[in-house]
Each structure stands twice: as C-alpha cells, then as structure tokens.
Write an enzyme that holds these catalytic residues in place. Structure first.
Site, short mmCIF file in Angstrom:
data_model
loop_
_atom_site.label_atom_id
_atom_site.label_comp_id
_atom_site.label_asym_id
_atom_site.label_seq_id
_atom_site.Cartn_x
_atom_site.Cartn_y
_atom_site.Cartn_z
N CYS A 1 47.16 43.62 35.31
CA CYS A 1 46.66 43.90 36.65
C CYS A 1 45.77 45.12 36.74
O CYS A 1 45.40 45.53 37.83
CB CYS A 1 47.85 44.11 37.60
SG CYS A 1 48.92 45.49 37.10
N LYS A 2 45.39 45.74 35.64
CA LYS A 2 44.63 46.98 35.73
C LYS A 2 43.32 46.79 36.46
O LYS A 2 42.83 47.69 37.12
CB LYS A 2 44.40 47.55 34.33
CG LYS A 2 45.69 48.10 33.72
CD LYS A 2 45.45 48.71 32.36
CE LYS A 2 46.76 49.24 31.77
NZ LYS A 2 46.58 49.81 30.43
#
EC number: 2.1.1.37
Length: 426
Positions: free
Chosen positions: A85-86
């Site tokens: 999810c960065k």
C-alpha cells in the site's frame, strides 16, 4: 475445512486470523524472503498444505496456481490479499505512476482466473482517495511524472541532510517550492486531460465485471482487541451466485473516539470491553526470558538517549523543540519513530518503523523492541521474526494485526457456513 489463497502474506498477521478460524492455506505468496521465513517458522504446517511462492505478484500465473493446488475454478473459498500500500499511503509523495499502485490489477486477475467464493482486499484508507494514471496516458506524460516525483524525493533526501548540519539556504528552500509548483501544475494538466482514475472506483468496477458483490468499510484494529489504533479498509467481494451478504464483524472494544468514527461496528446499548492499552500489551511479555532475540533493545547513541529523556509520556519532541538544548536539537520533520513516546494508558497509533526503529517506550529511554511492537500489534508473545533488525521491524509494521484478521475471517467463515449448509440441503 475451508481453503484460502494468500497474497502479500508477509510475516503472517493475516494468516493467523484465518488459521484461528480453521482455514487451511493452499497457496501463500510474498516477495520478501525474510517475511516468508517468519511465516513458515511460526506456521510449519503451511509447508504440508500450501504452495509456497516467493515470486513477485506481477509474475504470477494464476492458472498454474490452480493446477498445482489441485483446485478447480470456483472451488477456492477465500482469496486474501493485503496488497502493498505504499503507493496509496497518505505519508510522503504519492506518485500517480508508482508501479505499486497497480498491484491490485494483478490481484483481480487472480480473482478472474480462480473465481473464489470470497475475495478480500486489505489496505490503507488512502486507497479510497488515491488516483493513478489511466492506461491511455501518453508515455511522455508518464516520463514527466516519474521525473518530477523523483526530483521531489531526491530533494527531500538532500534537505534532510542539510537540516542535520544546519546548512539550509533560502535558495535551496526556493528550489523545493518550485518543484512543488511543477508537481501541482502537472497534476492539473493530467486531470484536465482525463488521464487520472480513482483506484477505489476501478476496484469496484472490476469486481462488478467479474460477477462479485462488494462490501467495504474502514475498520480499526483497536476495535477488535489490538493495542494499536491502526485503521484499514477491508474490501470484501462475494461471488454473485453465493447470494449471501457479508456482515462486518462487530467491535469488541470501545472508547468514545472509536464509537464516533465507526458507528457501524457498534450496537446501541451493548457493553464493550475497554480498548487494550500499550501497558496491557507490555504486561504480557516475559521480560525474564533473556533468550528472546526479538526483545533485545537497540543500542542507541548517547545523544539519542538524551533526546528521548526529554519526551514526556504520550507526547512528541516536536512539541518541545524550543526547550531542547542546541546540541540535541533536531528538526520537527524527524521520523515519528524517533520522536514519539507511547503512553502506557492508551492504544498506540499505527506502528510505522522510522529509521529501523519504532516509537519510544512509555517509561524507558529507548525505542520499543520488535517483540513489544509485535505484541502491541496483536501477535502471540512467542512469535519469532526472522531477518535483520530493520527487516523484522518492517515485518511487524507491514502486518495485518491478527485481532483484526481474526475478526474478518470469523465473518467469512460464518458466510461459508451458511453457503455450504444451504448447498447440502439441496
């Protein structure tokens, strides 16, 4: 026993939740070798039941997975993916062309090929507002995006170094402002040309085309017994032919802020347990066990320890910078992991390791250990983590808190119980 495929499985935070509910892993995937070692040393039965795959998700052939796992299309009960999810995180620069933004496409390709009864995506709430470049975006615009965002990242690194040596100049500050103006101008241009698309809407649209009904809510790990207020969004897609609604798990813990923010997880008039605090979690650890490698504190520099001493419990050094001696001063930008002291009387904020270490211990002048962070997150106190200190911090920081995954899995099991009970009556 219900079956599950797990992508982005990491150290096993999500796996534990489904394992606690009797699911059997038939496929586990993660690109990080150390995280997979952690998963397998704590859950050795996986080797007997599942395909263990360290291939990057972009290189996965979903049909090969089915063939090797001896499952037919539509047989799998659950596909769970805590997608990296960065690229959607609200922290830092969110590039609309970050390759990590598109991992959900591969996850949906697996759904299309495998047709699980339930598909679950776990991610940061920022995915709801994240936008990415559409496939129709011209290559020259993609290249401009990559350059501007890379220039910004490089600038931030240079600025951090200059701040540490008090070497910032007005000219350098102006360079940063100019880069941000370029970024905003480029974003406006892209949006005006219609090249941006909503990640969340795209996921919903893809699921609909594949024949799934979607249920989605932001939830908080503290509602389910973790000692951290880590917020996630859970997207549950149920195959059309199942025709049973997924019900989100009711909270088991409460405080006023959680009740207000997540009213759909509470029933009026019910009594709930108080939220688990950092102090509660730390009390579960056996500090007499000197052989616990994960509970060995870092050796901080003397100046770092002196700086820690200035942080009141439950506070951040940024709020007291004016009273910090000159030789201990750091700029307010400094990583949260190094400047925030946890409160023993409250749940922790989301634990994100900064500079390879977590926030400061509530009453000791050191960062919390890997064991302490893992216990606050909800891992069993005997769970072992493999890799360097940095890697082990990342494994805990990236994990789905087990109390949250256990709650989500329990409702998936309830749905499947209803489905198979109905099918057996026919």
């Amino acid at each position: 026993m219900y079956t599950i495929f797990e992508t982005f499985v990491g150290a096993g935070g999500s796996h534990l939740g489904f394992k606690n509910n009797g699911f059997q892993s038939r496929y586990v995937n993660d690109f990080c070798h150390e995280a997979m070692e952690t998963l397998l040393i704590n859950n050795p039965e996986i080797k007997d039941t599942a395909i263990v795959d360290e291939t990057s998700i972009v290189d996965i052939n979903p049909r090969d997975i089915l063939k090797k796992s001896n499952l037919k299309v539509g047989e799998l009960d659950v596909l769970f993916g805590g997608i990296v999810c960065k690229g959607f995180s609200l922290a830092g620069e969110r590039s609309p062309n970050d390759e990590r933004n598109y991992f959900y496409h591969k996850q949906l390709e697996i759904v299309e090929a495998v047709k699980p009864k339930i598909s679950i995506i776990e991610n940061v709430p920022g995915i709801q507002t994240a936008e990415v470049l559409s496939p129709e975006t011209p290559e020259d615009i993609k290249e401009r995006v990559d350059k501007v965002w890379q220039d910004l990242e490089n600038y931030k690194g240079e600025k951090a170094n200059l701040r540490k040596t008090n070497s910032l100049t007005q000219e350098f500050e102006e360079k940063g402002k100019q880069l941000r103006r370029e970024k905003e101008q480029l974003l406006r241009e892209i949006k005006n040309c219609g090249y941006m698309k909503s990640v969340y809407d795209d996921i919903l649209d893809l699921y609909s085309k594949l024949g799934y009904v979607v249920y989605a809510h932001p939830v908080n790990s503290a509602c389910y017994g973790a000692a951290t207020k880590r917020e996630r969004i859970i997207i549950v897609a149920v195959r059309d032919d199942i025709n049973i609604e997924y019900e989100f798990p009711e909270a088991v813990c409460e405080d006023a802020s959680l009740r207000k923010k997540y009213p759909y997880l509470y029933v009026e008039g019910h009594k709930y347990k108080p939220v688990k605090t950092v102090g509660d979690a730390l009390s579960e650890i056996d500090y007499s066990n000197k052989d616990d490698y994960d509970n060995k504190p870092m050796n901080h520099a003397a100046k770092t320890v002196a700086r820690f001493k200035l942080i009141p419990e439950g506070d951040n050094i940024a709020n007291h910078m004016d009273s910090v001696p000159d030789d201990l001063k750091i700029s307010k930008f400094y990583s949260r992991g190094n400047t925030m002291r946890l409160s023993r009387y409250e749940a922790s904020p989301t634990l994100v390791p900064g500079h390879s270490n977590f926030p400061v211990h509530p009453w000791e002048d050191r960062s919390i250990t890997v064991r302490e962070a893992a216990t606050i997150t909800g891992f069993p106190v005997n769970y072992k983590f493999i890799g360097s200190h940095t890697k082990r911090c990342e494994e805990v920081g990236n994990a789905v808190p087990p109390p949250l995954s256990t709650a989500v899995a329990s409702k998936a099991k309830e749905l499947l119980d209803k489905y198979y009970s109905r099918s057996n009556k026919k």
